[in-house]
Design a protein around this motif. Structure first.
Motif, short mmCIF file in Angstrom:
data_model
loop_
_atom_site.label_atom_id
_atom_site.label_comp_id
_atom_site.label_asym_id
_atom_site.label_seq_id
_atom_site.Cartn_x
_atom_site.Cartn_y
_atom_site.Cartn_z
N ARG A 72 65.68 -3.19 -5.61
CA ARG A 72 66.88 -2.54 -6.14
C ARG A 72 66.88 -2.87 -7.63
O ARG A 72 66.79 -4.02 -8.01
N ASP A 127 70.92 3.78 6.80
CA ASP A 127 72.38 3.94 6.89
C ASP A 127 72.86 5.36 7.19
O ASP A 127 74.02 5.55 7.57
N MET A 169 74.41 -2.90 10.78
CA MET A 169 74.35 -2.53 9.36
C MET A 169 74.91 -1.13 9.13
O MET A 169 75.32 -0.45 10.07
N GLU A 223 79.23 -3.22 9.57
CA GLU A 223 79.24 -4.25 8.51
C GLU A 223 80.24 -3.92 7.40
O GLU A 223 80.70 -4.82 6.71
N HIS A 250 68.92 -8.03 9.39
CA HIS A 250 67.75 -7.30 8.89
C HIS A 250 66.75 -6.90 9.95
O HIS A 250 65.83 -6.13 9.65
N ARG A 253 66.16 -3.28 10.04
CA ARG A 253 65.39 -2.56 9.02
C ARG A 253 63.88 -2.59 9.30
O ARG A 253 63.12 -1.91 8.61
O1 F6P Z 1 71.00 0.19 2.83
C1 F6P Z 1 70.36 -0.48 3.85
C2 F6P Z 1 71.00 -1.82 4.11
O2 F6P Z 1 70.27 -2.47 5.13
C3 F6P Z 1 72.49 -1.77 4.44
O3 F6P Z 1 72.73 -1.41 5.78
C4 F6P Z 1 72.90 -3.16 4.08
O4 F6P Z 1 74.27 -3.19 3.69
C5 F6P Z 1 72.03 -3.51 2.92
O5 F6P Z 1 70.93 -2.63 2.96
C6 F6P Z 1 71.52 -4.92 2.90
O6 F6P Z 1 70.84 -5.11 1.72
P1 F6P Z 1 69.91 -6.37 1.41
O7 F6P Z 1 68.64 -6.21 2.19
O8 F6P Z 1 69.69 -6.28 -0.05
O9 F6P Z 1 70.64 -7.59 1.86
#
Ligand code: F6P
Length: 320
Positions: A72, A127, A169, A223, A250, A253
């Protein structure tokens, strides 16, 4: 374009590799060269750029995460940094760029397009919170991962006759929570878009269901609402029923992308290259109303979407 770049940006999502592979294979088949930019815009600013021949994307379609790494990059919101990023693209001969990510990443794509780099965005986020599209890369895998985890929580919740709060999430969006609530037959779903903060009503529902003989009470909490652990403590105190909170985190993801994520990501990646070949720029590839389409980035960023009302109404009617 003779040379194009590809990057993944923001939170990773299963299926991003399938999109990267499709970009590389489609572009090279059309005689273009592809440069992979690692770690999103941060890597572009650091010139972390590698050549991507067709073989570089072998053996990745089934892998979670992104082989290009991701980041990011808040700096990319600054105009002078955007100028510099466009200069770096020009220095490396990158005339077109495919950006796989979410809304934040598309803002950067819009800025680069204004600076003469042809950019195409591909929606990648678990998301599903990108307004112009009904599908985003990774959502399907994430909901399946969460669904399987919640099934497991349900087993132990029933055995112990507990209340279980499962936090999923989704940032400020309730799509993952809503899909899991339906798929897992949850007793309650708490969605940021429509949460009334009426915890007493929630407690009354738990007591009422217990009275009717329910052995467990699964609450899917998005969340965007959060506070699952303190909520569990308050529910336990008010109901006298043991209550546990699980934050899936996580794990949602990662993992092997589902068939749908592989196929849709492949089509979107290929479409992005086709748009660049047609000389298009500042577009986002989307899936809307059953078809793959594309929108102007600024137009797409101004769109709004809301949770489908029929899903909400029907999921509520299925809870008994
Ligand atoms: O945008 C994807 C996401 O997994 C969201 O669901 C969550 O709020 C965020 O990213 C978490 O971000 P990070 O991995 O930076 O903690």
């Amino acid at each position: 374009c003779k040379t194009i770049g590809v990057l993944t940006s923001g939170g990773d999502a299963p299926g991003m590799n399938a999109a990267v592979r499709a970009v590389v294979r489609t572009a090279t088949a059309k005689g273009m060269e592809v440069k992979g930019i690692r770690r999103g815009y941060a890597g572009l600013l650091d010139e972390d750029i590698v050549d991507m021949p067709p073989v570089s994307v072998s053996d990745i379609i089934h892998r979670g995460g992104t082989i290009l790494y991701t980041a990011r990059c808040r700096e990319m919101f600054q105009p002078e940094v955007q100028d510099h990023a466009a200069e770096i693209c020009r220095k490396h001969g990158i005339e077109g760029l495919v950006i796989i990510g979410g809304d934040g990443s598309f803002r950067g794509a819009g800025a680069l397009a204004e600076r003469g780099i042809n950019t195409i965005g591909v929606p990648g986020t678990i998301d599903l919170d990108i307004a112009c599209t009904d599908y985003t890369i990774g959502f399907d895998t994430a909901i399946n991962t969460a669904m399987e985890a919640i099934d497991k929580i349900r087993d132990t919740s029933t055995s112990h006759e507990r209340v279980s709060i499962v936090e999923v999430m989704g940032r400020q969006a309730g799509y993952i929570a809503m899909w899991c609530a339906i798929a897992n037959g949850a007793e309650d779903m708490l969605l940021p878009e429509m949460y009334d903060h009426d915890e007493q009503a929630l407690i009354d529902r738990i007591i009422e269901k217990r009275r009717k003989g329910k052995k467990h009470h699964i609450i899917i909490n998005a969340e965007g609402i959060g506070h699952s652990v303190s909520m569990a403590a308050r529910i336990e105190a008010a109901t006298g029923i043991e209550t546990r909170a699980t934050i899936l985190g996580h794990m949602q993801r990662g993992g092997t992308p589902t068939c749908k994520d592989r196929v849709y990501a492949s089509i979107m990646g290929a479409k992005a290259v086709e748009l660049l070949q047609e000389g298009k720029s500042k577009r986002i590839v989307a899936y809307r109303g059953g078809a793959f389409v594309d929108y102007d980035i600024q137009e797409a960023l101004h769109m709004q979407k809301s949770l489908p009302e029929d899903y909400i109404r029907i999921s509520k009617s299925l809870i008994r």
